[in-house]
Design an enzyme around this catalytic site. Structure first.
Site: not given
Ligand code: ATP
Ligand code: MG
Length: 143
Positions: A11, A51, A59, A87, A93, A104, A114, A117, A128
């Site tokens: 990100k 998203y 948010f 993950r 998260t 993270r 964070n 993704h 995706e």
């Protein structure tokens, strides 16, 4: 376990912190192979669509602003159980809840900013990956 593919994004905060190499190093050390990658600066329409599942969340507008605040690295990772493995390497998260040694926990500033993704299941991974890459952009490892 089956060979899977998953969509990974470094990100804008991760790119800003110059963590591209460190994040890829952790993925590769975890046995994941990069089979497609490119840098892009998302438009609000792209980030909003990506998203869209969160569009009713409080948010959402901040998330779109964050994801369009700078360039990102989008990648396809491949490997045994790649979706869950990715993950695990990212961590939870919320960096305060992420296990020590995860990306993270080590690098994220907040639950929003964070760093990374990752797709959360087989269906979302397929969707995706197709959102960012044509089939011909993906380079199966031939050696
Ligand atoms: P990602 O989808 O980015 O891999 P995730 O699956 O761990 O993250 P999601 O619940 O899908 O988490 O949330 C998507 C993103 O929205 C988070 O990574 C984070 O950037 C942002 N986000 C999630 N929850 C919050 C929150 N409570 N406040 C602010 N931002 C949030
Ligand atoms: Mg998610």
């Amino acid at each position: 376990m089956a060979i899977e593919r998953t969509l990974s994004i470094i990100k804008p905060d991760g790119v800003q912190k110059n963590l591209i190499g460190e994040v890829y190093r952790r993925f590769e050390a975890g046995g994941l192979k990069i089979v497609a990658a490119r840098m892009t600066h998302l438009s609000p329409a792209d980030a909003g669509a990506f998203y869209a599942v969160h569009r009713e969340r409080p948010f959402y507008n901040d998330l779109v602003a964050y994801m369009t605040s700078g360039p990102v690295m989008v990648s396809v990772l491949e490997g045994e159980g790649a979706i869950l493995k990715h993950r695990e390497i990212m961590g939870a998260t919320d960096p305060k809840k992420a296990d020590p040694g995860t990306i993270r926990a080590d690098f994220a500033d907040s639950i929003e900013e964070n760093v990374v993704h990752g797709s959360d299941g087989a269906d979302t991974a397929r969707q995706e990956i197709a959102f960012f890459f044509a089939g011909t952009d993906i380079c199966p490892r031939t050696r």
